[in-house]
Design an enzyme around this catalytic site. Structure first.
Site, mmCIF file in Angstrom:
data_model
loop_
_atom_site.group_PDB
_atom_site.id
_atom_site.type_symbol
_atom_site.label_atom_id
_atom_site.label_comp_id
_atom_site.label_asym_id
_atom_site.label_seq_id
_atom_site.Cartn_x
_atom_site.Cartn_y
_atom_site.Cartn_z
ATOM 1 N N LYS A 171 0.836 -1.184 0.000
ATOM 2 C CA LYS A 171 0.000 0.000 0.000
ATOM 3 C C LYS A 171 0.880 1.246 0.000
ATOM 4 C CE LYS A 171 -1.768 2.080 3.760
ATOM 5 N NZ LYS A 171 -0.887 2.898 4.606
ATOM 6 N N ASP B 226 -4.504 7.260 4.132
ATOM 7 C CA ASP B 226 -3.486 6.453 4.806
ATOM 8 C C ASP B 226 -4.100 5.270 5.553
ATOM 9 O OD1 ASP B 226 -0.818 5.899 5.732
ATOM 10 O OD2 ASP B 226 -1.362 6.745 7.678
ATOM 11 N N HIS C 207 -6.957 -0.056 5.807
ATOM 12 C CA HIS C 207 -7.047 -0.851 7.044
ATOM 13 C C HIS C 207 -8.441 -0.801 7.684
ATOM 14 C CE1 HIS C 207 -2.829 -0.865 6.439
ATOM 15 N NE2 HIS C 207 -2.519 0.206 7.135
HETATM 16 C C1 BG6 Z 1 0.374 2.206 8.041
HETATM 17 C C2 BG6 Z 1 0.161 3.703 7.979
HETATM 18 O O1 BG6 Z 1 -0.209 1.579 6.939
HETATM 19 O O2 BG6 Z 1 -0.223 1.717 9.235
HETATM 20 C C3 BG6 Z 1 0.755 4.380 9.199
HETATM 21 O O3 BG6 Z 1 0.772 4.210 6.802
HETATM 22 C C4 BG6 Z 1 0.212 3.765 10.461
HETATM 23 O O4 BG6 Z 1 0.503 5.772 9.184
HETATM 24 C C5 BG6 Z 1 0.341 2.253 10.417
HETATM 25 O O5 BG6 Z 1 0.947 4.289 11.551
HETATM 26 C C6 BG6 Z 1 -0.369 1.614 11.592
HETATM 27 O O6 BG6 Z 1 -0.081 0.242 11.620
HETATM 28 P P1 BG6 Z 1 -0.057 -0.559 12.979
HETATM 29 O O7 BG6 Z 1 0.211 -1.978 12.562
HETATM 30 O O8 BG6 Z 1 1.029 0.027 13.813
HETATM 31 O O9 BG6 Z 1 -1.410 -0.367 13.583
#
Ligand code: BG6
Length: 521
Positions: free
Chosen positions: A169, A256, A261
């Site tokens: 991504k 983002d 997600h």
């Molecule tokens: C990433 C984003 O995809 O996911 C980031 O670009 C974010 O900004 C991160 O901090 C969060 O991932 P996790 O696994 O730490 O919740």
């Protein structure tokens, strides 16, 4: 609130790990942060648990002019610092490192792919596997050059073994660019070769959403509009943007986190049971959910979406700067660091049940959770005995991180002669129940890709369906007057307007507090 711990009924043995198919993993963009912090540590851990076959080899391709030995030293440092010092097993690393190779190359130039092809041929003659997994660990702007270069150097073909690609991504920056990227990929690769990664899908607790829903007859019968009042999905961080201002200024929280997600958490929470647990069946149901959410009209965006940007504040007792004062950020930036959306899923199961989804940086605590708020009982039978005159509706909370687990709250009679009631909580903690929390997301996903299992990767139409929901929000914002930022303090629970979004329906966000029901910590 009284809390009851939940433990496994049967003793749990360490789960069996299946092995990856023999292959060479080629990381394009191997000098980057992701390779050092996530990919190599994940592969090292897979090797430690015996999931990598003898034949496994890795070729990193990056800008930096370093030798194999220097590359190994660089990624060793990243791997060692990704865990507690005591947990890093030097012996294990010494067995793993010789399988890591490096090649300098500019990924914009076709000649690089000819060099890669030659190097892979040489490796193959020396006994390496003909199966190849290419990992695009690069900014999206490089993808067209990579696809073209691989195609011209015949690296996309599957002749002696399989060829797969993992695409990181962000997948495009809007619907048109995502469609464009998909078209370019389709000109060089077949869909079965393409693995679009979203690391949230590899998180242990995210995968557990499906087990919780479809492996228990206790919960699924109430998982619908008849019993559920509303659903809250939260993924918030205390972190700011670190050194990623260049990327983040363009992306913002909507692109983002929300476009990928958060929408993935929503699809897994809301999807229908798939006919089987395989890539086609699961992804088909996820796409159906995304298609059931009607893209918003401009006038709806103002009502159902709240954006925010952090000002100065305190995180864990330390003063932190406002977003506009971060290095590399414009001092009048209108990039959102927070977004909350009310999604309405227009299908039989969910009609009338709002899904409130929020994400943001620099909030009070790091917390990712899905809270299912059930409706009140039809009759307030105990109201006259209850000092508060009300019984709290049941809430099921799937805690993705930290303190991975699940809590179910319900009401119980308080001990005593009166019919007083109180809310209690059943708390299942991965760590306490199983003595472990499971593999890191990238471990799971890399292993799946090496085994040819695309269930936890996104299909072409899925990525496009996600963008179809995000674009109207982005476009409506473009037409609105510049927002009055900053509108929340770092270390707070987010903008007040986000509370109002729920309050008008009589709903309320859960307080952002990762300490709630922590696992014995
Ligand atoms: C990433 C984003 O995809 O996911 C980031 O670009 C974010 O900004 C991160 O901090 C969060 O991932 P996790 O696994 O730490 O919740």
């Amino acid at each position: 609130m009284a809390v009851v711990e939940v433990s496994p009924i049967k003793a749990v043995n360490t789960p069996l790990t299946s092995k990856a198919e023999p292959c060479v993993v080629i990381i394009l963009g191997a000098s980057g942060d992701l390779t050092r912090r996530k990919l190599i540590p994940a592969l090292f851990d897979l090797n430690t648990i015996g999931a990598l076959p003898e034949e496994f080899q890795l070729l990193g391709v990056g800008q930096e002019e370093v030798t194999d030995v220097e590359f190994r030293a660089l990624v060793r440092e990243g791997t060692a610092s990704s865990r507690d010092v005591n947990e890093f097993q030097e012996d294990g690393w010494n067995g793993f490192a010789p399988r890591l190779m490096y090649m300098q190359g500019n990924l914009m130039e076709s000649a690089t792919y000819v060099k890669i092809a030659k190097r892979l041929e040489d490796m193959s003659r020396a006994g390496a596997s003909a199966n190849r997994l290419f990992y695009f660990s690069t900014p999206p702007s490089l993808a067209p050059s990579i696809i073209k270069g691989m195609n011209e150097a015949a690296l996309a073909k599957e002749e002696k073994g399989w060829t797969r690609i993992i695409v990181e991504k962000p997948f495009g920056h809007d619907l048109a660019s995502a469609q464009d990227l998909n078209t370019q990929i389709a000109q060089a690769f077949n869909e079965h070769q393409v693995y679009r990664i979203d690391h949230y899908l590899g998180k242990e607790t995210v995968r557990n959403i499906l087990v919780f829903r479809f492996g228990n007859s206790l919960f699924e019968p109430v998982w619908n509009r008849n019993y559920i009042d509303y659903v809250e999905i939260t993924a918030v961080e205390t972190l700011g943007i670190g050194s990623r201002a260049g990327y983040y200024e363009e992306a913002g929280a909507l692109r983002d986190m929300m476009a990928n997600h958060l929408l993935q958490l929503l699809t897994l929470t809301a999807m229908e049971p798939p006919v089987a647990f395989d890539a086609d069946s699961v992804r088909e149901e996820k796409v159906q959910i995304l298609r059931s959410i009607r893209p918003m009209k401009p006038e709806e965006v103002a009502k159902r979406v709240v954006r925010g940007q952090y000002g100065t504040g305190r995180i864990e007792g330390t003063e932190v700067p406002a977003y506009r004062n971060e290095n590399g950020v414009a001092n009048d930036s209108i990039t959102e660091t927070y977004v909350a959306v009310e999604f309405l899923i227009e299908n039989w199961r969910w009609a009338g049940v709002p899904f409130y989804v929020r994400t943001g940086k620099r909030l009070a605590e790091p917390l990712t959770e899905i809270a299912i708020h059930l409706k009140r009982t039809p009759q307030a039978l105990f109201a006259r005995y209850d000092r508060d005159q009300r019984i709290e509706p049941n809430v099921i909370v799937l805690r993705i991180q930290p303190s991975e687990g699940i809590t179910v709250s319900f009401d119980a009679k308080l001990p005593g002669t009166e019919m007083d009631t109180g809310t209690v909580e059943m708390n299942f903690c991965y760590q306490t129940a199983f003595g472990m929390t499971g593999p890191a997301a990238y471990e799971t996903l890399l292993l799946d890709a090496m085994q040819g299992d695309a269930t936890l990767f996104k299909r072409r139409d899925e990525v496009e369906a996600e963008w179809r929901l995000i674009m109207p929000i982005k476009e409506a914002w473009g037409k609105e007057p510049a927002p009055d930022f900053p509108n929340y303090a770092a270390g707070s629970n987010g903008p007040v307007a986000a509370d109002e979004l729920l309050a008008r329906n009589g709903h309320k966000w859960r307080f952002i507090n990762s300490n709630t029901s922590r696992c014995g910590e």
